[in-house]
Scaffold this motif. Structure first.
Motif, PDB file in Angstrom:
ATOM      1  N   UNK A  70       0.796  -1.223   0.000  1.00  0.00           N
ATOM      2  CA  UNK A  70       0.000   0.000   0.000  1.00  0.00           C
ATOM      3  C   UNK A  70       0.825   1.268   0.000  1.00  0.00           C
ATOM      4  N   UNK A  71       2.032   1.199   0.561  1.00  0.00           N
ATOM      5  CA  UNK A  71       2.919   2.371   0.634  1.00  0.00           C
ATOM      6  C   UNK A  71       4.340   1.852   0.730  1.00  0.00           C
ATOM      7  N   UNK A  72       5.131   2.078  -0.312  1.00  0.00           N
ATOM      8  CA  UNK A  72       6.475   1.502  -0.404  1.00  0.00           C
ATOM      9  C   UNK A  72       7.502   2.216   0.459  1.00  0.00           C
ATOM     10  N   UNK A  73       7.121   3.307   1.128  1.00  0.00           N
ATOM     11  CA  UNK A  73       8.073   4.014   1.985  1.00  0.00           C
ATOM     12  C   UNK A  73       8.351   3.199   3.241  1.00  0.00           C
ATOM     13  N   UNK A  74       9.644   2.992   3.530  1.00  0.00           N
ATOM     14  CA  UNK A  74      10.029   2.207   4.696  1.00  0.00           C
ATOM     15  C   UNK A  74      11.258   2.847   5.347  1.00  0.00           C
ATOM     16  N   UNK A  75      11.535   2.394   6.561  1.00  0.00           N
ATOM     17  CA  UNK A  75      12.808   2.714   7.193  1.00  0.00           C
ATOM     18  C   UNK A  75      13.308   1.473   7.917  1.00  0.00           C
ATOM     19  N   UNK A  76      14.610   1.400   8.068  1.00  0.00           N
ATOM     20  CA  UNK A  76      15.252   0.282   8.757  1.00  0.00           C
ATOM     21  C   UNK A  76      16.187   0.847   9.818  1.00  0.00           C
ATOM     22  N   UNK A  95      17.969   3.910   8.060  1.00  0.00           N
ATOM     23  CA  UNK A  95      18.018   4.021   6.596  1.00  0.00           C
ATOM     24  C   UNK A  95      16.591   4.197   6.090  1.00  0.00           C
ATOM     25  N   UNK A  96      16.351   5.255   5.348  1.00  0.00           N
ATOM     26  CA  UNK A  96      15.024   5.537   4.811  1.00  0.00           C
ATOM     27  C   UNK A  96      15.032   5.403   3.289  1.00  0.00           C
ATOM     28  N   UNK A  97      13.970   4.822   2.735  1.00  0.00           N
ATOM     29  CA  UNK A  97      13.902   4.663   1.290  1.00  0.00           C
ATOM     30  C   UNK A  97      12.607   4.000   0.873  1.00  0.00           C
ATOM     31  N   UNK A  98      12.630   3.408  -0.310  1.00  0.00           N
ATOM     32  CA  UNK A  98      11.437   2.753  -0.858  1.00  0.00           C
ATOM     33  C   UNK A  98      11.759   1.296  -1.174  1.00  0.00           C
ATOM     34  N   UNK A  99      10.831   0.427  -0.801  1.00  0.00           N
ATOM     35  CA  UNK A  99      11.030  -1.000  -1.019  1.00  0.00           C
ATOM     36  C   UNK A  99      10.467  -1.406  -2.380  1.00  0.00           C
ATOM     37  N   UNK A 100      11.224  -2.232  -3.096  1.00  0.00           N
ATOM     38  CA  UNK A 100      10.767  -2.734  -4.392  1.00  0.00           C
ATOM     39  C   UNK A 100      11.100  -4.220  -4.490  1.00  0.00           C
ATOM     40  N   UNK A 101      10.152  -4.997  -4.989  1.00  0.00           N
ATOM     41  CA  UNK A 101      10.376  -6.433  -5.150  1.00  0.00           C
ATOM     42  C   UNK A 101      11.419  -6.651  -6.240  1.00  0.00           C
ATOM     43  N   UNK A 102      12.273  -7.657  -6.052  1.00  0.00           N
ATOM     44  CA  UNK A 102      13.333  -7.902  -7.020  1.00  0.00           C
ATOM     45  C   UNK A 102      13.468  -9.391  -7.312  1.00  0.00           C
ATOM     46  N   UNK A 125       6.425 -20.341  -2.219  1.00  0.00           N
ATOM     47  CA  UNK A 125       5.668 -19.495  -3.137  1.00  0.00           C
ATOM     48  C   UNK A 125       5.333 -18.129  -2.562  1.00  0.00           C
ATOM     49  N   UNK A 126       5.206 -18.036  -1.228  1.00  0.00           N
ATOM     50  CA  UNK A 126       4.793 -16.762  -0.634  1.00  0.00           C
ATOM     51  C   UNK A 126       5.964 -15.882  -0.242  1.00  0.00           C
ATOM     52  N   UNK A 127       7.203 -16.308  -0.499  1.00  0.00           N
ATOM     53  CA  UNK A 127       8.369 -15.496  -0.138  1.00  0.00           C
ATOM     54  C   UNK A 127       8.938 -14.804  -1.372  1.00  0.00           C
ATOM     55  N   UNK A 128       9.375 -13.569  -1.175  1.00  0.00           N
ATOM     56  CA  UNK A 128       9.988 -12.785  -2.257  1.00  0.00           C
ATOM     57  C   UNK A 128      11.154 -11.976  -1.701  1.00  0.00           C
ATOM     58  N   UNK A 129      12.094 -11.692  -2.589  1.00  0.00           N
ATOM     59  CA  UNK A 129      13.203 -10.818  -2.223  1.00  0.00           C
ATOM     60  C   UNK A 129      12.833  -9.372  -2.546  1.00  0.00           C
ATOM     61  N   UNK A 130      13.304  -8.492  -1.675  1.00  0.00           N
ATOM     62  CA  UNK A 130      13.044  -7.064  -1.819  1.00  0.00           C
ATOM     63  C   UNK A 130      14.355  -6.289  -1.687  1.00  0.00           C
ATOM     64  N   UNK A 131      14.431  -5.208  -2.415  1.00  0.00           N
ATOM     65  CA  UNK A 131      15.547  -4.269  -2.293  1.00  0.00           C
ATOM     66  C   UNK A 131      14.981  -2.935  -1.830  1.00  0.00           C
ATOM     67  N   UNK A 132      15.603  -2.360  -0.824  1.00  0.00           N
ATOM     68  CA  UNK A 132      15.219  -1.025  -0.381  1.00  0.00           C
ATOM     69  C   UNK A 132      16.160  -0.029  -1.039  1.00  0.00           C
TER      70      UNK A 132
END
Length: 216
Positions: A70-76, A95-102, A125-132
């Motif tokens: 719903x909102x790709x803005x994240x922080x870690x 670290x602040x940024x936007x998460x995107x599936x990769x 099947x329900x797991x995916x890698x993401x890059x922030x």
């Protein structure tokens, strides 16, 4: 994080913040709840790409994945305060940024090298890698030391790209211009170079020197 980085951070805030982040194998991922937008924090394991982009492996059934949809803005939040009697005197980085599936196989391999146990479920099947994609960081090095830093955090994109395609030396699970990641049995270690290197060839030399010193 490694003890050297925790106890003796360099004065260069960009380098110090990178050392804190790269030494952590886990972080607190903050997202905005899909229902209501309230902040939500959860513990995640993390690997770091050469340009300091966090790499995550997330389940689609988790709250944070639904929030990111719903909102790709994240922080870690990367916590380097272990070993400090007063955690407020220790280093930490947000670290602040936007998460995107990769689906990048290189990022997958980099994450699984740092977290080999995740191979047990990485192909579910329900797991995916993401890059922030990092946009800025807030570095706190203790009392009186707090700064905002924009990307790329002192990293030359050309150098980061060179590391991404260069073969890694034997005996490590990851490397970058700041140091190497090593796993010995059940122990994961981050070993920082004395100073950032300018190329994979320089990193090879720095790693060989560290091994030589360790044999003395």
């Amino acid at each position: 994080m490694d003890q050297a980085a925790a106890q003796d951070l360099p004065q260069d805030n960009k380098l110090a913040s990178r050392r804190v982040v790269r030494a952590c194998r886990k972080a607190v991922l903050s997202t905005l709840l899909a229902e209501g937008g309230a902040p939500y924090g959860s513990l995640v394991t993390v690997a770091l790409d050469h340009d300091l982009s966090p790499i995550l492996l997330l389940s689609a059934m988790s709250d944070h994945s639904r929030n990111i949809a719903g909102d790709a803005r994240v922080s870690l939040l990367f916590d380097g305060t272990d070993g400090h009697p007063n955690p407020q005197t220790g280093p930490r980085v947000t670290v602040m940024g936007r998460a995107e599936k990769t689906g990048d196989p290189r990022l997958r391999a980099r994450f699984l090298a740092r977290h080999p146990g995740a191979a047990l479920y990485a192909d579910f099947a329900d797991f995916s890698f993401w890059r922030v994609v990092p946009e800025r960081v807030h570095f706190v090095g203790g009392f009186g030391r707090a700064v905002w830093l924009p990307a790329p955090f002192g990293i030359d994109p050309t150098v980061a790209a060179a590391f991404a395609v260069a073969p890694e030396p034997a005996g490590i699970v990851g490397w970058d211009l700041d140091g190497v990641d090593v796993i010995r049995g059940d122990v994961s270690m981050r070993i920082s170079f004395d100073r950032p290197v300018e190329s994979p060839a320089s990193a090879h030399n720095a790693w060989e020197n560290l091994q030589f010193q360790g044999q003395k």
